[in-house]
Design an enzyme around this catalytic site. Structure first.
Site, mmCIF file in Angstrom:
data_model
loop_
_atom_site.group_PDB
_atom_site.id
_atom_site.type_symbol
_atom_site.label_atom_id
_atom_site.label_comp_id
_atom_site.label_asym_id
_atom_site.label_seq_id
_atom_site.Cartn_x
_atom_site.Cartn_y
_atom_site.Cartn_z
ATOM 1 N N GLN A 1 13.164 1.585 -18.865
ATOM 2 C CA GLN A 1 13.936 2.591 -19.602
ATOM 3 C C GLN A 1 15.260 2.864 -18.897
ATOM 4 O O GLN A 1 16.302 2.974 -19.530
ATOM 5 C CB GLN A 1 13.135 3.892 -19.692
ATOM 6 C CG GLN A 1 11.866 3.797 -20.497
ATOM 7 C CD GLN A 1 12.148 3.787 -21.973
ATOM 8 O OE1 GLN A 1 12.485 4.809 -22.554
ATOM 9 N NE2 GLN A 1 12.061 2.647 -22.588
ATOM 10 N N LYS B 1 8.780 14.559 -17.003
ATOM 11 C CA LYS B 1 9.851 14.858 -17.946
ATOM 12 C C LYS B 1 10.185 13.577 -18.712
ATOM 13 O O LYS B 1 9.576 12.537 -18.489
ATOM 14 C CB LYS B 1 11.088 15.375 -17.198
ATOM 15 C CG LYS B 1 10.844 16.709 -16.520
ATOM 16 C CD LYS B 1 12.098 17.288 -15.886
ATOM 17 C CE LYS B 1 12.299 16.793 -14.483
ATOM 18 N NZ LYS B 1 13.035 17.756 -13.625
ATOM 19 N N GLY B 2 11.165 13.673 -19.574
ATOM 20 C CA GLY B 2 11.573 12.500 -20.329
ATOM 21 C C GLY B 2 12.447 11.583 -19.497
ATOM 22 O O GLY B 2 13.180 12.028 -18.623
ATOM 23 N N ASN C 1 4.472 5.127 -15.388
ATOM 24 C CA ASN C 1 4.326 3.683 -15.193
ATOM 25 C C ASN C 1 5.649 3.194 -14.604
ATOM 26 O O ASN C 1 6.697 3.271 -15.259
ATOM 27 C CB ASN C 1 4.024 2.982 -16.530
ATOM 28 C CG ASN C 1 3.917 1.463 -16.382
ATOM 29 O OD1 ASN C 1 4.725 0.816 -15.700
ATOM 30 N ND2 ASN C 1 2.918 0.869 -17.022
ATOM 31 N N GLU D 1 16.194 8.501 -22.295
ATOM 32 C CA GLU D 1 17.626 8.578 -22.555
ATOM 33 C C GLU D 1 18.449 8.918 -21.320
ATOM 34 O O GLU D 1 19.647 8.663 -21.275
ATOM 35 C CB GLU D 1 17.882 9.619 -23.648
ATOM 36 C CG GLU D 1 17.232 9.237 -24.969
ATOM 37 C CD GLU D 1 17.167 10.385 -25.959
ATOM 38 O OE1 GLU D 1 16.826 11.508 -25.534
ATOM 39 O OE2 GLU D 1 17.444 10.161 -27.144
ATOM 40 N N GLY E 1 14.473 1.998 -32.205
ATOM 41 C CA GLY E 1 14.889 2.975 -33.209
ATOM 42 C C GLY E 1 16.213 3.581 -32.795
ATOM 43 O O GLY E 1 17.156 3.637 -33.546
#
Ligand code: MOS
Length: 730
Positions: free
Chosen positions: A625, A688-689, A618, A692, A244
């Protein structure tokens, strides 16, 4: 049953570390992987739906003006054509605004090249495409020369929320060392592999849409609103999404158009955008220009920090590329000016693309920091280490866990960074100059409300249901791992069901909040379930050790459940903890490049990213990522730029041949270091993320390496050969 947590305090219990199943964080393969690589996982357009019509969008071939007439008759007698839909709601999307907002450009008024004006529906795709090409319409187009298209030649409105502290001008004039430089970045396309696609079915009362969406939880209200339906009349299904990158955050034209057509024609309708339409119609990342004023003392400690940026947007739309986001808190400097302004131009809607804000803000900042290191005459790694603030430089809030220094140090060590004095043009092999560069990474930590239902079946397997999506990120894996770890189940006994709005509302995939948000909801449900299981087992919940489907040395889950099903809906909400800490992911990039002395071509030799983003859920999907982020960095550094034709405003490079995202040949050896971290203030699972973070600053490591290699200080991304050659010293 339901369980709710509003997180007001850091969760320092390390509960996931106390579990004994031993799958959390492990590099487990994706449960959805086999289906994806064998082509059996259905993407939005691939559902075999009987009697389905095909729709093709017709889009405006001019930048600004009015459609005065659409001649449906011109195509209605063509073979297979069923209808021409020219409903004004075709563009009823507020791409980045909230649901319920009016469209920025009503259908009859065209505000950007590529704006949809009609949908041609036919029995076959080929018939629809042919008719769409032949549809005639009349319009009045304004002379492009009179339409604002260039953000640098247009007035801009300052945005609210600027920072002004101390006296930056004074700090600059008295600084031992300073840099005052403006960097530019070009527009980007999200360039997801799967084009936007939707199949809509209407049964007279309710609408089911298979679509490629990041946020069904939010898209359902957008679509209901656009069509004047109740949310209970809409079901969205997005089980597999081929990327996306921001372009599927909001509902877009194909889903609205397919729905309108299905409701009007009372047959299922599929709409798949062409690659060119994805580029021209959906959204773009704004181009930016960013001025930095950095003032430092003799040791390179920042005394002044200025970041003033201009971005662009279509009139009427709200989103403004938040390039200042990490500049707010990354480095010190008591005299500060941070100001964002927006120029209104008639390029398509600017929206979130791959790390909105930091993706282009951090490379510009980290390039300016490289110039400052050179001014001061210190190692660029040292410059960053000297400027890590004690607390937020403006509001004084403490940082939650922050591994920036560790990333800089461990990254430099693993890369073999030479901390010695730096000078350009120290190494040449044939016609290639070789150099190294580095940059910090930062990406704010976002977290969102989320729900997920966990059900333990009498057979001792678990089912997790939420309308959260997996857009290629690994959600299927990590949701299963959190549930399996908490309930003592191996992965093959946890089924994860995503992407269906009949399930509890997830957080959606965006802004890197997906993993920490949805897994917190799963965690909350499982914690509640563990209390019930402990009672059944007759032990305290602290002593409940679940592994491989039962209590260690005790009853199995099947025995504990005794034929009953146990189901809990977990509901997570961010609370006061969000306001009490500055939370962000951090990292460091190191790159070695070679630059051709005759052509200005840059090749990346090797690149390393070291990151700290809280608990790794993971290790395989998180690493992927990070790798993806580095690949995006290479694109942002060297090739990615939307090129708008000044004659009519169309995008000249509106496909993946001309808009170049890095491919295998462009990507060298990449190394990823994930620094061990738990962030109790970020989420109850201490994660956390990461989605990005991997690209937020990376382009600067490459740009700084280009300078170190050949002495060309290019003040704009991407650093294409023409720009490098034009800047290269004799
Ligand atoms: Mo992201 S660009 O917020 O999907």
């Amino acid at each position: 049953m339901s369980a709710h947590l509003k997180q007001d305090e850091p969760d320092t219990r390390n509960l996931l570390d106390d579990m004994v199943q031993g799958i959390i964080g492990k590099p487990l393969a994706r449960p959805d992987g086999l289906g994806k690589v064998t082509g059996t996982a259905p993407y939005a357009a691939e559902y075999p739906i009987a009697d389905c019509l095909e729709g093709v969008l017709v889009t405006a071939p001019f930048t600004k003006g009015t459609i005065t007439g659409i001649h449906k008759d011109s195509v209605l007698s063509m073979p297979g054509v069923v209808a021409v839909i020219d409903d004004k709601r075709l563009t009823a999307r507020a791409a980045q605004g909230g649901a319920g907002e009016a469209p920025a450009q009503p259908a009859r008024e065209v505000g950007y090249f590529g704006q949809p004006i009609a949908l041609v529906v036919a029995e076959s795709f080929e018939q629809a495409r042919d008719a769409a090409k032949h549809l005639t319409f009349e319009y009045r187009a304004e002379n492009v020369a009179d339409v604002p298209l260039d953000p640098e030649k247009t007035d801009a409105e300052p945005q609210d929320g600027a920072t002004r502290q101390g006296d930056l001008a004074q700090a600059m004039s008295t600084a031992a060392h300073s840099v005052d430089v403006t960097y530019t970045t070009e527009g980007h396309s999200s360039a997801a592999m799967e084009p936007h696609a939707a199949i809509a079915q209407w049964d007279g009362n309710s609408l089911t849409v298979h679509a490629s969406l990041q946020m069904p939880n939010y898209n359902i209200s957008e679509l209901a609103d656009a069509l004047d339906l109740g949310e209970d009349q809409v079901r969205l299904i997005a089980r597999y999404v081929g990327g996306g990158f921001g372009s599927k955050l909001g509902i877009s034209e194909e889903a609205v158009a397919a729905s309108i057509a299905a409701m009007e024609l009372e047959r299922p309708v599929r709409v798949v955008l062409s690659r060119q339409q994805v580029f021209q119609t959906i959204m773009r990342r704004s181009e930016t220009s960013q001025r930095f004023r950095l003032a430092a003392d003799e040791n390179g400690r920042l005394t002044g920090f200025g970041h003033e940026a201009r971005v662009s947007q279509l009139p009427g739309e709200h989103f403004a590329e938040p390039v200042l986001q990490s500049s707010e808190f990354l480095y010190g400097g008591e005299n500060r000016v941070l100001q964002l302004e927006v120029a209104r131009i008639h390029r398509m809607t600017a929206g979130s693309v791959r790390a909105p804000g930091e993706a282009v803000g951090m490379p510009a900042l980290e390039s300016a920091m490289d110039m400052l290191a050179e001014e001061v005459g210190i190692d660029p790694v040292e410059l960053r280490l000297h400027n890590i603030p004690e607390c937020h430089p403006v509001n004084g809030l403490p940082y939650s866990s922050r591994k920036l220094a560790e990333c800089l140090e461990q990254g430099a060590e693993a890369f073999g960074w030479d901390h010695g004095p730096r000078k350009p043009r120290q190494r040449r092999e044939g016609e290639w100059w070789i150099g190294t560069g580095m940059a910090s990474a930062a990406r704010v930590h976002n977290i969102a409300e989320a729900r997920a239902r966990v059900t333990l079946k009498p057979d001792g397997t678990a089912l997790v249901e939420t309308d959260m999506t997996d857009i290629g990120t690994g959600t299927y894996s990590i949701v299963g791992q959190v549930a399996g770890e908490m309930l003592g189940l191996p992965m093959d006994r946890v089924l994860v069901d995503l992407g269906d709005t009949d399930s509890p509302r997830g957080p959606g995939s965006g802004g890197s909040w997906g993993a920490s948000s949805v897994c917190s909801a799963v965690f909350v449900a499982c914690e509640d379930m563990r209390a019930t299981l402990a009672k059944k087992a007759g032990v305290s919940v602290e002593d409940l050790k679940l592994k491989d489907g039962g209590v260690i040395g005790g009853a199995s889950l099947v025995e504990l459940l005794d034929g009953e099903e146990l189901s809990v809906e977990g509901h997570y909400e961010p609370g006061a903890v969000e306001d009490d800490f500055t939370a962000s992911g951090y990292g460091a990039f190191f790159a070695q490049v070679r630059v051709n002395r005759f052509t200005g071509e840059t090749r990346v030799d090797r690149m390393l990213g070291a990151y700290g983003f809280g608990r790794v859920l993971n290790a395989k999907t998180a690493r992927s990522q990070c790798l993806g982020g580095i690949v995006w960095s290479i694109g942002a550094a060297l090739t990615e730029a939307l090129l708008f034709d000044p004659v009519d405003g169309h995008i000249a490079n509106c496909d993946l041949a001309e808009y170049h995202v890095p491919v295998n040949r462009d990507v060298p050896d990449l190394e990823v270091i994930m620094v061990e971290e738990r962030d109790p203030a970020a989420s109850p699972i201490q994660a956390k993320g990461v989605g990005e973070l991997g690209m937020c600053g990376g382009a600067a490591a490459i740009g700084n390496a280009i300078y170190n290699a050949c002495g060309a200080r290019v003040l704009g991304f991407p650093m294409t050969p023409d720009r490098v050659i034009a800047t290269m010293p004799e």
